[in-house]
Write an enzyme that holds these catalytic residues in place. Structure first.
Site, short mmCIF file in Angstrom:
data_model
loop_
_atom_site.label_atom_id
_atom_site.label_comp_id
_atom_site.label_asym_id
_atom_site.label_seq_id
_atom_site.Cartn_x
_atom_site.Cartn_y
_atom_site.Cartn_z
N THR A 184 0.83 -1.21 0.00
CA THR A 184 0.00 0.00 0.00
C THR A 184 0.86 1.26 0.00
O THR A 184 0.39 2.35 -0.29
CB THR A 184 -0.91 0.04 1.25
OG1 THR A 184 -0.08 -0.06 2.42
CG2 THR A 184 -1.91 -1.10 1.23
N ALA A 201 1.11 -7.99 8.46
CA ALA A 201 1.46 -8.59 9.76
C ALA A 201 0.24 -9.12 10.52
O ALA A 201 0.36 -10.07 11.29
CB ALA A 201 2.22 -7.59 10.62
N THR A 259 6.49 -5.63 9.37
CA THR A 259 6.39 -5.24 7.96
C THR A 259 6.66 -3.74 7.78
O THR A 259 6.35 -2.92 8.64
CB THR A 259 5.01 -5.58 7.39
OG1 THR A 259 4.01 -5.10 8.29
CG2 THR A 259 4.86 -7.08 7.23
N ASN A 279 4.23 -3.72 13.34
CA ASN A 279 3.87 -4.45 14.56
C ASN A 279 4.21 -5.93 14.45
O ASN A 279 4.59 -6.44 13.40
CB ASN A 279 2.39 -4.27 14.86
CG ASN A 279 1.51 -4.76 13.72
OD1 ASN A 279 1.20 -4.00 12.81
ND2 ASN A 279 1.12 -6.02 13.74
N ASP A 324 -0.03 -3.68 18.58
CA ASP A 324 -0.13 -3.17 17.20
C ASP A 324 0.51 -1.78 17.08
O ASP A 324 0.08 -0.95 16.29
CB ASP A 324 -1.60 -3.14 16.72
CG ASP A 324 -1.72 -2.91 15.22
OD1 ASP A 324 -0.70 -3.06 14.50
OD2 ASP A 324 -2.81 -2.56 14.75
#
Ligand code: CA
Length: 715
Positions: A184, A201, A259, A279, A324
């Site tokens: 993205t 992730a 990632t 995360n 996260d």
């Protein structure tokens, strides 16, 4: 692959712009020079790269639009992107052409003076890949160099296009398509390399980013952010050190995460590339990394030699990450007066809620203060460089309510830096979240694998009287002083839309502020000076450029994906658009269609209560990450409670047969049985008849009571 050129061709402005090399040089020099508030030279007139310069300040010295003239801003042109999902791209503007992306990784080039389409390229991403996109099939933009435009696609390709025609020059696969990786983020160009990472992730992947040769797309190096095993062999030496921070019985099959899905910056003088990592996978620490460990290089800022990918230093923002808390948020490189000397610093405000000032030569931590309420850590110790965590924030063994929530204090929405005023403009969100550990977790490849107990969370959420989740939160525009390490000013927005920001030499800050509005603020004090009623919400960051002596402000409008839950979508459509304003602009704002109020199309199914309970459980495990808690649709996905009679007739064919894959709703036959599909339908209809959506109720609270006070949150 499909390329289309507009029939009209589009008129191009014959601008005598310097070539990219001069842009790079000019902008790099500019970043070190004092701000000229009067006249911008040519190199300042465009927006040649993601953060405008490699330092990613997202500041333009253009000053025609300022506090005295801003009231005269009017729409110059608009362009419909043909998409109805989230739009997050930063447009580039080079030699009078605007390059941007829409959802599904579609790229387009427009005449930046008129909005006329020049070409459009659709990489024709297979629609089933939507299953691997945690946060919508979004794209944050392209890179430009050597007469080419570079884009990463949601299915993991990196494609170079001829900037004049949109024709592919080369294409390379950067991820294995069957694995739940997505791209993205915007690629970055450093020297002769195109750098690109990926996401995924939440589903269980191993993070990495790669450098490709700019001329032919051949892989030059790849850096894995987490080890693939305890013993190795490791792909590169940095992983030997990382492996020491992971227990032997770590959940290797989950990929571990880390990632690199968004942020990068480059300092040409130091020749250092900075990359933010994401995360953990899975979030639950005891399931992922039993007994603890820092788990390098999760949630870290990495500084590397761009030519080799060799690590020079790293700083981990959240050791042992379990909430996260990505460090993939926007990084800005600036030179600050720090205790009497000029320091080259890196600024980041990641999801975890602390604003970090790092020496970008050495990685030394200079400052870290929280810019929202943070209950996971009381402070960051400047001596050790580590957060002082609160034990009660760990949730593997005991449920915990923690601030910030997974969407973070600051997510991907870029911040900006005004070098003259020394302020950083951050789109922030106050939030809190119930982290509930699942007692029967097992890793399921390709599905959401955070280790959370979603059925229990869903059940908790349905009891709105005990509201424990604040997905929209309290959204603010915060002007942060990185030297004093405190807020200079802030503006509270009424709804939960954190739009990216732009700072200008006219001493203005531009931002989409929710409620379908786009606004300009005085960069010195936060006074709102100008507002445009766009009609749909804006998440993307604005840019500015100048053509033929006229300054433009441009932004993409359209919501969906992460932070896609916006009030206006209940009332309006979400037809994506690019909008550009200039002084005296006279164009008409494209209309926004009101959504018809849909009725529930079917009576409840005649099934026993156990079936409805089962439906809720499967919905929470498989459906709710896209379709939303409380069924109200997550941003732009349909509100299932008002699904049509036709949808109900075809329920099984949609859920298991995949007949709406082309619309981004792939088959889930591998994880949902026919009986369970029917149970989900029964649950949906039961809810449709008996309960309004959680989000609708929550937005009612937010709108009616101007957001829930911070004091309500736990410490
Ligand atoms: Ca994440």
């Amino acid at each position: 692959m499909r390329v289309s050129a507009s029939s009209s061709g589009g008129k191009r402005s014959p601008l005598p712009f310097p070539r990219l090399a001069v842009f790079l040089l000019g902008t790099a020099i500019f970043a070190l020079a004092p701000v000229s508030a009067t006249r911008a030279d040519q190199a300042d007139e465009g927006w040649p790269m993601h953060g405008r310069t490699p330092l990613e300040e997202r500041f333009s010295p253009l000053s025609q639009i300022d506090r005295n003239t801003v009231h005269d801003l009017g729409l110059a042109w608009s362009y419909m992107t043909g998409s109805d999902r989230g739009l997050e791209a930063t447009p580039l503007v080079i030699e009078g052409i605007l390059y941007a992306t829409a959802s599904w990784s579609v790229v387009f080039a427009l005449d930046a003076k008129t909005g006329q389409e020049i070409w459009r390229f659709d990489p024709e991403v297979p629609r089933w890949k939507a299953r691997h996109a945690c946060c919508g099939v979004v794209n944050r933009g392209v890179a430009f160099a050597k007469g080419r435009v570079y884009v990463g696609t949601i299915d993991g390709r990196l494609i170079a296009l001829d900037a004049k025609t949109g024709t592919p020059v080369w294409s390379t696969r950067t991820t294995e398509i069957g694995l739940p990786y997505t791209i993205t983020g915007a690629p970055r160009i450093v020297k002769n390399l195109v750098i690109i990472g990926n996401g995924g992730a939440e589903f269980g992947v191993r993070g990495y980013f790669s450098a490709y040769d700019i001329d032919d797309g051949k892989l030059v190096w790849r850096f894995y952010t987490v080890p693939g095993s305890k013993e190795g062999p490791h792909e590169h030496p940095e992983l030997v050190a990382a492996a020491r921070t992971w227990p032997r019985d770590s959940l290797w099959e989950a990929g571990l995460g880390g990632t690199v899905w968004d942020s990068m910056a480059y300092d040409p003088e130091l020749d250092l590339l900075y990359v933010g990592t994401g995360n953990s996978s899975v979030y639950d620490r005891e399931k992922r990394s039993p007994g603890g460990g820092d788990n390098l290089y999760l949630a870290s800022i990495l500084a590397l030699r761009p030519e080799t990918g060799e690590l020079v230093w790293y700083y981990q923002t959240t050791p042992g990450e379990e909430w996260d808390y990505t460090a993939t948020q926007h990084m800005i490189l600036a030179d600050l007066d720090w205790n009497g000397s000029t320091r080259k610093v890196l600024l980041q405000a990641p999801k975890n809620g602390f604003f970090y000032v790092l020496d970008r030569v050495t990685g030394e931590l200079l400052g870290a203060k929280n810019f929202v309420h943070t209950s996971w850590a009381s402070r960051v110790d400047l001596t050790t460089g580590r957060p002082v965590k609160r034990p009660e924030a760990h949730w593997s063994k005991k449920d915990a309510m923690v601030s910030p929530a997974p969407p973070g204090a600051h997510n991907w929405h870029p911040m900006s830096f005004h070098p003259g005023l020394g302020l950083v403009y951050i789109p922030t969100t106050e939030s809190v979240y119930s982290y509930l550990s699942s007692s029967d977790f097992r890793f399921r490849p390709g599905l959401w694998n955070t280790g959370e107990d979603f059925p229990r969370l869903h059940e908790e959420l349905e009891d709105f009287g005990a509201i424990r989740y604040l997905p929209c939160g309290l959204t603010r525009l915060v002007a942060w002083d990185p030297i004093r390490q405190e807020k200079a000013w802030e503006v509270l927005h009424r709804t939960g839309v954190p739009g990216g920001t732009l700072a200008t030499g006219g001493n203005l800050v531009f931002q989409g502020i929710g409620e379908g509005l786009f606004a300009a603020f005085d960069a010195a004090n936060g006074q709102r000076l100008w507002t445009s009623r766009v009609g749909i919400d804006i998440m993307a960051p604005p840019v500015t450029y100048q053509i033929d002596g006229e300054q433009y402000i441009a932004v993409l409008a359209g919501v969906g994906g992460s932070h896609g839950n916006h009030q206006t979508r209940f009332e309006h459509d979400n037809a994506g658009r690019v909008l550009a304003w200039k002084l005296g602009g006279k164009a008409t704002m494209p209309p926004v269609r009101r959504r018809p109020i849909r009725k529930v199309a079917r009576p409840p199914l005649d099934v026993p209560p156990e079936t409805i309970r089962r439906g809720r459980e499967v919905y929470a495990e498989v459906c709710f990450t896209c379709h939303g808690m409380g069924l109200e649709g997550s941003g732009v996905y349909p509100d299932l409670r008002t699904a049509s009679a036709r949808t109900h007739d075809q329920w099984d064919a949609i859920v298991r047969g995949g007949i709406r894959t082309h619309k981004g709703m792939p088959s889930f036959a591998d994880v949902v049985s026919a009986e369970d599909a029917r149970a989900i339908q029964a649950y949906v209809l039961d809810r449709a008849w008996h309960e309004p959506g959680i989000l609708e109720r929550m937005l009612g609270v937010v709108v009616d009571h101007a957001c829930i006070p911070v004091s309500w949150m736990t410490d």
